[in-house]
Design a protein around this motif. Structure first.
Motif, PDB file in Angstrom:
ATOM      1  N   GLY A   1       0.814  -1.208   0.000  1.00  0.00           N
ATOM      2  CA  GLY A   1       0.000   0.000   0.000  1.00  0.00           C
ATOM      3  C   GLY A   1       0.846   1.256   0.000  1.00  0.00           C
ATOM      4  N   TRP A   2       1.942   1.235   0.732  1.00  0.00           N
ATOM      5  CA  TRP A   2       2.847   2.389   0.793  1.00  0.00           C
ATOM      6  C   TRP A   2       3.501   2.638  -0.561  1.00  0.00           C
ATOM      7  CZ3 TRP A   2       8.505   2.207   1.572  1.00  0.00           C
ATOM      8  CH2 TRP A   2       9.055   3.477   1.793  1.00  0.00           C
ATOM      9  N   ILE A   3       4.026   1.571  -1.187  1.00  0.00           N
ATOM     10  CA  ILE A   3       4.661   1.697  -2.497  1.00  0.00           C
ATOM     11  C   ILE A   3       3.625   2.130  -3.548  1.00  0.00           C
ATOM     12  CG2 ILE A   3       5.885   0.459  -4.333  1.00  0.00           C
ATOM     13  CD1 ILE A   3       7.681   0.694  -1.993  1.00  0.00           C
ATOM     14  N   ALA A   4       2.424   1.542  -3.491  1.00  0.00           N
ATOM     15  CA  ALA A   4       1.380   1.906  -4.455  1.00  0.00           C
ATOM     16  C   ALA A   4       0.978   3.368  -4.303  1.00  0.00           C
ATOM     17  CB  ALA A   4       0.163   1.000  -4.275  1.00  0.00           C
ATOM     18  N   ASN A   5       0.892   3.852  -3.072  1.00  0.00           N
ATOM     19  CA  ASN A   5       0.575   5.267  -2.855  1.00  0.00           C
ATOM     20  C   ASN A   5       1.674   6.164  -3.407  1.00  0.00           C
ATOM     21  OD1 ASN A   5      -1.979   5.249  -1.686  1.00  0.00           O
ATOM     22  ND2 ASN A   5      -1.152   4.770   0.323  1.00  0.00           N
ATOM     23  N   MET A   6       2.930   5.748  -3.290  1.00  0.00           N
ATOM     24  CA  MET A   6       4.024   6.530  -3.856  1.00  0.00           C
ATOM     25  C   MET A   6       3.971   6.503  -5.383  1.00  0.00           C
ATOM     26  SD  MET A   6       7.260   5.960  -1.236  1.00  0.00           S
ATOM     27  CE  MET A   6       8.018   4.854  -2.325  1.00  0.00           C
ATOM     28  N   LEU A   7       3.696   5.339  -5.971  1.00  0.00           N
ATOM     29  CA  LEU A   7       3.621   5.225  -7.425  1.00  0.00           C
ATOM     30  C   LEU A   7       2.464   6.035  -8.005  1.00  0.00           C
ATOM     31  CD1 LEU A   7       4.308   1.415  -7.960  1.00  0.00           C
ATOM     32  CD2 LEU A   7       5.813   3.308  -8.548  1.00  0.00           C
ATOM     33  N   MET A   8       1.344   6.041  -7.316  1.00  0.00           N
ATOM     34  CA  MET A   8       0.157   6.736  -7.803  1.00  0.00           C
ATOM     35  C   MET A   8       0.094   8.188  -7.315  1.00  0.00           C
ATOM     36  SD  MET A   8      -1.332   4.522  -9.695  1.00  0.00           S
ATOM     37  CE  MET A   8      -2.980   5.101  -9.918  1.00  0.00           C
ATOM     38  N   LYS A   9       1.111   8.619  -6.591  1.00  0.00           N
ATOM     39  CA  LYS A   9       1.222   9.984  -6.075  1.00  0.00           C
ATOM     40  C   LYS A   9       0.000  10.401  -5.253  1.00  0.00           C
ATOM     41  CE  LYS A   9       4.340  11.640  -9.686  1.00  0.00           C
ATOM     42  NZ  LYS A   9       4.786  10.387 -10.151  1.00  0.00           N
ATOM     43  N   THR A  10      -0.381   9.522  -4.322  1.00  0.00           N
ATOM     44  CA  THR A  10      -1.436   9.839  -3.369  1.00  0.00           C
ATOM     45  C   THR A  10      -0.817   9.856  -1.983  1.00  0.00           C
ATOM     46  OG1 THR A  10      -2.038   7.511  -3.147  1.00  0.00           O
ATOM     47  CG2 THR A  10      -3.243   8.789  -4.782  1.00  0.00           C
ATOM     48  N   ASP A  11      -1.542  10.388  -1.052  1.00  0.00           N
ATOM     49  CA  ASP A  11      -1.033  10.414   0.317  1.00  0.00           C
ATOM     50  C   ASP A  11      -1.918   9.525   1.186  1.00  0.00           C
ATOM     51  OD1 ASP A  11      -3.225  12.045   0.098  1.00  0.00           O
ATOM     52  OD2 ASP A  11      -2.514  13.527   1.523  1.00  0.00           O
ATOM     53  N   GLY A  12      -1.366   9.095   2.281  1.00  0.00           N
ATOM     54  CA  GLY A  12      -2.141   8.240   3.164  1.00  0.00           C
ATOM     55  C   GLY A  12      -1.410   7.952   4.448  1.00  0.00           C
ATOM     56  N   SER A  13      -2.176   7.602   5.432  1.00  0.00           N
ATOM     57  CA  SER A  13      -1.620   7.248   6.732  1.00  0.00           C
ATOM     58  C   SER A  13      -1.219   5.774   6.729  1.00  0.00           C
ATOM     59  CB  SER A  13      -2.664   7.500   7.814  1.00  0.00           C
ATOM     60  OG  SER A  13      -3.770   6.629   7.627  1.00  0.00           O
ATOM     61  N   LEU A  14      -0.665   5.339   7.828  1.00  0.00           N
ATOM     62  CA  LEU A  14      -0.268   3.940   7.976  1.00  0.00           C
ATOM     63  C   LEU A  14      -1.481   3.022   7.840  1.00  0.00           C
ATOM     64  CD1 LEU A  14       1.890   1.812   8.718  1.00  0.00           C
ATOM     65  CD2 LEU A  14       1.275   2.201  11.100  1.00  0.00           C
ATOM     66  N   VAL A  15      -2.576   3.400   8.455  1.00  0.00           N
ATOM     67  CA  VAL A  15      -3.789   2.573   8.400  1.00  0.00           C
ATOM     68  C   VAL A  15      -4.318   2.502   6.961  1.00  0.00           C
ATOM     69  CG1 VAL A  15      -6.170   2.376   9.201  1.00  0.00           C
ATOM     70  CG2 VAL A  15      -4.373   3.043  10.797  1.00  0.00           C
ATOM     71  N   LYS A  16      -4.328   3.644   6.258  1.00  0.00           N
ATOM     72  CA  LYS A  16      -4.790   3.656   4.869  1.00  0.00           C
ATOM     73  C   LYS A  16      -3.885   2.796   4.000  1.00  0.00           C
ATOM     74  CE  LYS A  16      -5.722   6.584   0.924  1.00  0.00           C
ATOM     75  NZ  LYS A  16      -5.569   7.904   0.334  1.00  0.00           N
ATOM     76  N   ASN A  17      -2.584   2.842   4.225  1.00  0.00           N
ATOM     77  CA  ASN A  17      -1.654   2.015   3.454  1.00  0.00           C
ATOM     78  C   ASN A  17      -1.902   0.538   3.687  1.00  0.00           C
ATOM     79  OD1 ASN A  17      -0.390   4.251   2.368  1.00  0.00           O
ATOM     80  ND2 ASN A  17       1.262   4.249   3.864  1.00  0.00           N
ATOM     81  N   VAL A  18      -2.113   0.139   4.929  1.00  0.00           N
ATOM     82  CA  VAL A  18      -2.357  -1.275   5.248  1.00  0.00           C
ATOM     83  C   VAL A  18      -3.676  -1.728   4.627  1.00  0.00           C
ATOM     84  CG1 VAL A  18      -2.826  -2.905   7.114  1.00  0.00           C
ATOM     85  CG2 VAL A  18      -0.948  -1.283   7.335  1.00  0.00           C
ATOM     86  N   VAL A  19      -4.725  -0.924   4.771  1.00  0.00           N
ATOM     87  CA  VAL A  19      -6.022  -1.297   4.200  1.00  0.00           C
ATOM     88  C   VAL A  19      -5.934  -1.377   2.679  1.00  0.00           C
ATOM     89  CG1 VAL A  19      -8.411  -0.527   3.889  1.00  0.00           C
ATOM     90  CG2 VAL A  19      -7.358  -0.424   6.141  1.00  0.00           C
ATOM     91  N   THR A  20      -5.274  -0.400   2.067  1.00  0.00           N
ATOM     92  CA  THR A  20      -5.096  -0.419   0.617  1.00  0.00           C
ATOM     93  C   THR A  20      -4.336  -1.666   0.182  1.00  0.00           C
ATOM     94  OG1 THR A  20      -5.079   1.994   0.517  1.00  0.00           O
ATOM     95  CG2 THR A  20      -4.131   0.831  -1.359  1.00  0.00           C
ATOM     96  N   GLY A  21      -3.283  -2.009   0.906  1.00  0.00           N
ATOM     97  CA  GLY A  21      -2.486  -3.184   0.559  1.00  0.00           C
ATOM     98  C   GLY A  21      -3.225  -4.492   0.746  1.00  0.00           C
ATOM     99  N   VAL A  22      -3.980  -4.621   1.824  1.00  0.00           N
ATOM    100  CA  VAL A  22      -4.710  -5.868   2.081  1.00  0.00           C
ATOM    101  C   VAL A  22      -5.832  -6.043   1.063  1.00  0.00           C
ATOM    102  CG1 VAL A  22      -6.206  -7.048   3.733  1.00  0.00           C
ATOM    103  CG2 VAL A  22      -4.098  -5.991   4.520  1.00  0.00           C
TER     104      VAL A  22
END
Length: 83
Positions: free
Chosen positions: A14-35
């Motif tokens: 989720g963290w890498i995808a947010n960096m690739l897509m140039k979005t921002d997010g918290s730790l919880v958003k990154n985990v939820v996005t990744g799962v």
């Protein structure tokens, strides 16, 4: 498969995808996005005949990353946001 594996790989994907897509997010958003991305990626990979999320390995990370990027792209299209 342990829930901890899902959280660790999901958080990283989720963290890498947010960096690739140039979005921002918290730790919880990154985990939820990744799962959720791992679930989406597993579905997409099984559609093409490949294995989905298989455990704590590089392939599972790639599946989760691809699914996370797809998920973020779909959300951006539905909400009208641009990268």
């Amino acid at each position: 498969m342990s829930i901890i594996v899902w959280i660790v790989i999901g958080g990283l994907a989720g963290w890498i995808a947010n960096m690739l897509m140039k979005t921002d997010g918290s730790l919880v958003k990154n985990v939820v996005t990744g799962v959720v991305g791992a679930l989406v990626g597993g579905f997409v990979m099984s559609f093409f005949g490949a294995a989905g999320f298989t455990g704590f390995n590089l392939w599972s990370f790639v599946v989760a990353l691809v699914g996370s990027v797809i998920l973020i792209a779909v959300i951006n299209v539905l909400t009208g946001k641009r990268a």
